[in-house]
Design a protein around this motif. Structure first.
Motif, short mmCIF file in Angstrom:
data_model
loop_
_atom_site.label_atom_id
_atom_site.label_comp_id
_atom_site.label_asym_id
_atom_site.label_seq_id
_atom_site.Cartn_x
_atom_site.Cartn_y
_atom_site.Cartn_z
N ALA A 180 -1.70 -0.64 -0.52
CA ALA A 180 -2.33 -1.14 0.70
C ALA A 180 -2.78 0.01 1.59
O ALA A 180 -3.86 -0.05 2.21
CB ALA A 180 -1.36 -2.05 1.46
N VAL A 181 -1.97 1.07 1.67
CA VAL A 181 -2.37 2.24 2.45
C VAL A 181 -3.60 2.90 1.82
O VAL A 181 -4.53 3.29 2.52
CB VAL A 181 -1.20 3.25 2.54
CG1 VAL A 181 -1.67 4.56 3.17
CG2 VAL A 181 -0.06 2.67 3.36
N GLU A 182 -3.59 3.01 0.50
CA GLU A 182 -4.71 3.64 -0.18
C GLU A 182 -6.00 2.85 0.01
O GLU A 182 -7.09 3.42 0.04
CB GLU A 182 -4.39 3.79 -1.67
CG GLU A 182 -3.28 4.80 -1.94
CD GLU A 182 -2.85 4.85 -3.39
OE1 GLU A 182 -3.19 3.89 -4.14
OE2 GLU A 182 -2.18 5.82 -3.78
N ARG A 183 -5.87 1.51 0.15
CA ARG A 183 -7.04 0.66 0.39
C ARG A 183 -7.40 0.59 1.88
O ARG A 183 -8.37 -0.06 2.25
CB ARG A 183 -6.79 -0.76 -0.12
CG ARG A 183 -6.60 -0.89 -1.61
CD ARG A 183 -6.69 -2.35 -2.04
NE ARG A 183 -5.80 -3.21 -1.27
CZ ARG A 183 -4.55 -3.50 -1.62
NH1 ARG A 183 -4.04 -2.99 -2.73
NH2 ARG A 183 -3.80 -4.31 -0.88
N HIS A 184 -6.59 1.19 2.73
CA HIS A 184 -6.78 1.16 4.18
C HIS A 184 -6.71 -0.28 4.71
O HIS A 184 -7.51 -0.68 5.56
CB HIS A 184 -8.11 1.82 4.57
CG HIS A 184 -8.01 3.31 4.60
ND1 HIS A 184 -8.61 4.08 5.58
CD2 HIS A 184 -7.40 4.19 3.79
CE1 HIS A 184 -8.37 5.35 5.36
NE2 HIS A 184 -7.63 5.44 4.27
N PRO A 186 -4.40 4.79 13.67
CA PRO A 186 -4.72 6.22 13.63
C PRO A 186 -3.94 6.98 12.57
O PRO A 186 -4.46 7.94 11.99
CB PRO A 186 -4.35 6.71 15.05
CG PRO A 186 -3.49 5.65 15.64
CD PRO A 186 -3.92 4.37 15.01
N LEU A 187 -2.71 6.55 12.28
CA LEU A 187 -1.95 7.20 11.22
C LEU A 187 -2.58 6.94 9.86
O LEU A 187 -2.58 7.81 8.98
CB LEU A 187 -0.51 6.68 11.21
CG LEU A 187 0.39 7.12 12.37
CD1 LEU A 187 1.74 6.41 12.29
CD2 LEU A 187 0.60 8.63 12.34
N LEU A 188 -3.14 5.75 9.69
CA LEU A 188 -3.84 5.43 8.45
C LEU A 188 -5.07 6.31 8.28
O LEU A 188 -5.32 6.86 7.20
CB LEU A 188 -4.23 3.95 8.44
CG LEU A 188 -4.91 3.43 7.18
CD1 LEU A 188 -3.97 3.47 6.00
CD2 LEU A 188 -5.41 2.01 7.40
N GLU A 189 -5.82 6.45 9.35
CA GLU A 189 -7.05 7.24 9.30
C GLU A 189 -6.75 8.72 9.05
O GLU A 189 -7.51 9.40 8.36
CB GLU A 189 -7.84 7.07 10.60
CG GLU A 189 -8.40 5.68 10.81
CD GLU A 189 -9.28 5.22 9.67
OE1 GLU A 189 -10.08 6.04 9.18
OE2 GLU A 189 -9.15 4.06 9.24
N SER A 190 -5.64 9.22 9.58
CA SER A 190 -5.31 10.64 9.42
C SER A 190 -4.63 10.93 8.09
O SER A 190 -4.46 12.09 7.71
CB SER A 190 -4.38 11.09 10.56
OG SER A 190 -3.10 10.49 10.43
N GLY A 191 -4.22 9.88 7.37
CA GLY A 191 -3.53 10.06 6.10
C GLY A 191 -2.03 10.20 6.23
O GLY A 191 -1.32 10.30 5.23
N ALA A 211 2.92 9.12 3.70
CA ALA A 211 4.30 9.60 3.60
C ALA A 211 5.29 8.48 3.93
O ALA A 211 6.33 8.34 3.26
CB ALA A 211 4.52 10.79 4.52
N SER A 212 4.98 7.69 4.93
CA SER A 212 5.86 6.58 5.29
C SER A 212 5.89 5.53 4.18
O SER A 212 6.93 4.94 3.89
CB SER A 212 5.40 5.94 6.60
OG SER A 212 5.54 6.85 7.67
#
Length: 224
Positions: free
Chosen positions: A127-131, A174-179, A183-184
């Motif tokens: 899900a993170v990789e797909r934003h 913003p954490l998603l956009e910054s990558g 880690a989380s």
């Protein structure tokens, strides 16, 4: 003002439409994709899910009872605001409940159950990789409740689920956009590594750090 939201958590076929829409809406509210003060109509949300307005209205009734939204006659539904003091209190209670219970379930998770938990952890990372923030929040909730379920305490699971539903994580975008959210997301696999190694204390400590994100970098600001 009618709101639109992006990256809704996908509906899962094993659930009723009402349940699937409800889970996705909760995730969108928690992640901040649905913002406090914005009005969302059932037909608009139904179009996003490719369902009729009826299961959306049914799901919204559940969210109204939970205090997550308020109904506005002839307009739609508005996401309720949660005070910072309440968010602090929710996090404090979660820290009291979840870390020790995770430590308790470490010896109870069988080798046969680990692949299923790994699959849920993979969903979080994907899900993170797909934003897709709501999908991330939804998968995260299912992972942690599945792990705690090994304690065999239904009351605990319901309390934790309710507390998670009242949390707000406006800093995720913003954490998603910054990558940095990657880690989380990977922490869930790290937790399972500790479970597999039967390291109860290590699992407890990781959960303390993980929940600490909620009122740290994940919190952000939900104010306009």
């Amino acid at each position: 003002m009618q709101g639109r939201i992006e990256g809704l958590a996908p509906l899962r076929k094993r659930e009723s439409l009402r349940e699937g829409v409800g889970f996705a809406l909760r995730a969108a509210i928690i992640s901040g994709e649905m913002r406090p003060g914005v009005v969302y109509s059932a037909p608009t949300l139904g179009a996003m899910f490719d369902v009729s307005a009826t299961p959306v209205r049914e799901a919204m009734l559940d969210l109204v009872r939970e205090g997550m939204v308020e109904a506005l006659p002839n307009k739609g539904y508005r996401v309720t605001e949660v005070a910072d003091s309440e968010l602090d209190a929710i996090t404090e209670v979660r820290l009291l409940l979840e870390p020790p219970m995770v430590a308790r379930v470490v010896p109870l998770v069988t080798a046969e159950e680990l692949p299923g938990l790994r699959a849920l952890a993979d969903e979080i990372v994907a899900a993170v990789e797909r934003h897709e923030l709501p999908a991330y929040v939804d998968a995260d909730r299912r992972f942690h409740l599945a792990l705690l379920q090994r304690a065999g305490n239904k009351v605990l699971n319901q309390v934790v689920s309710d507390l998670r539903g009242r949390t707000r994580l406006f800093g995720l975008a913003p954490l998603l956009e910054s990558g940095e959210l990657v880690a989380s997301a990977q922490e869930h696999h790290e937790l399972l590594d500790l479970v597999q190694a039967r390291d109860a204390e290590g699992a407890r400590e990781l959960m303390v750090r993980h929940i600490g994100h909620v009122r740290g970098e994940w919190a952000g600001s939900g104010r306009p």
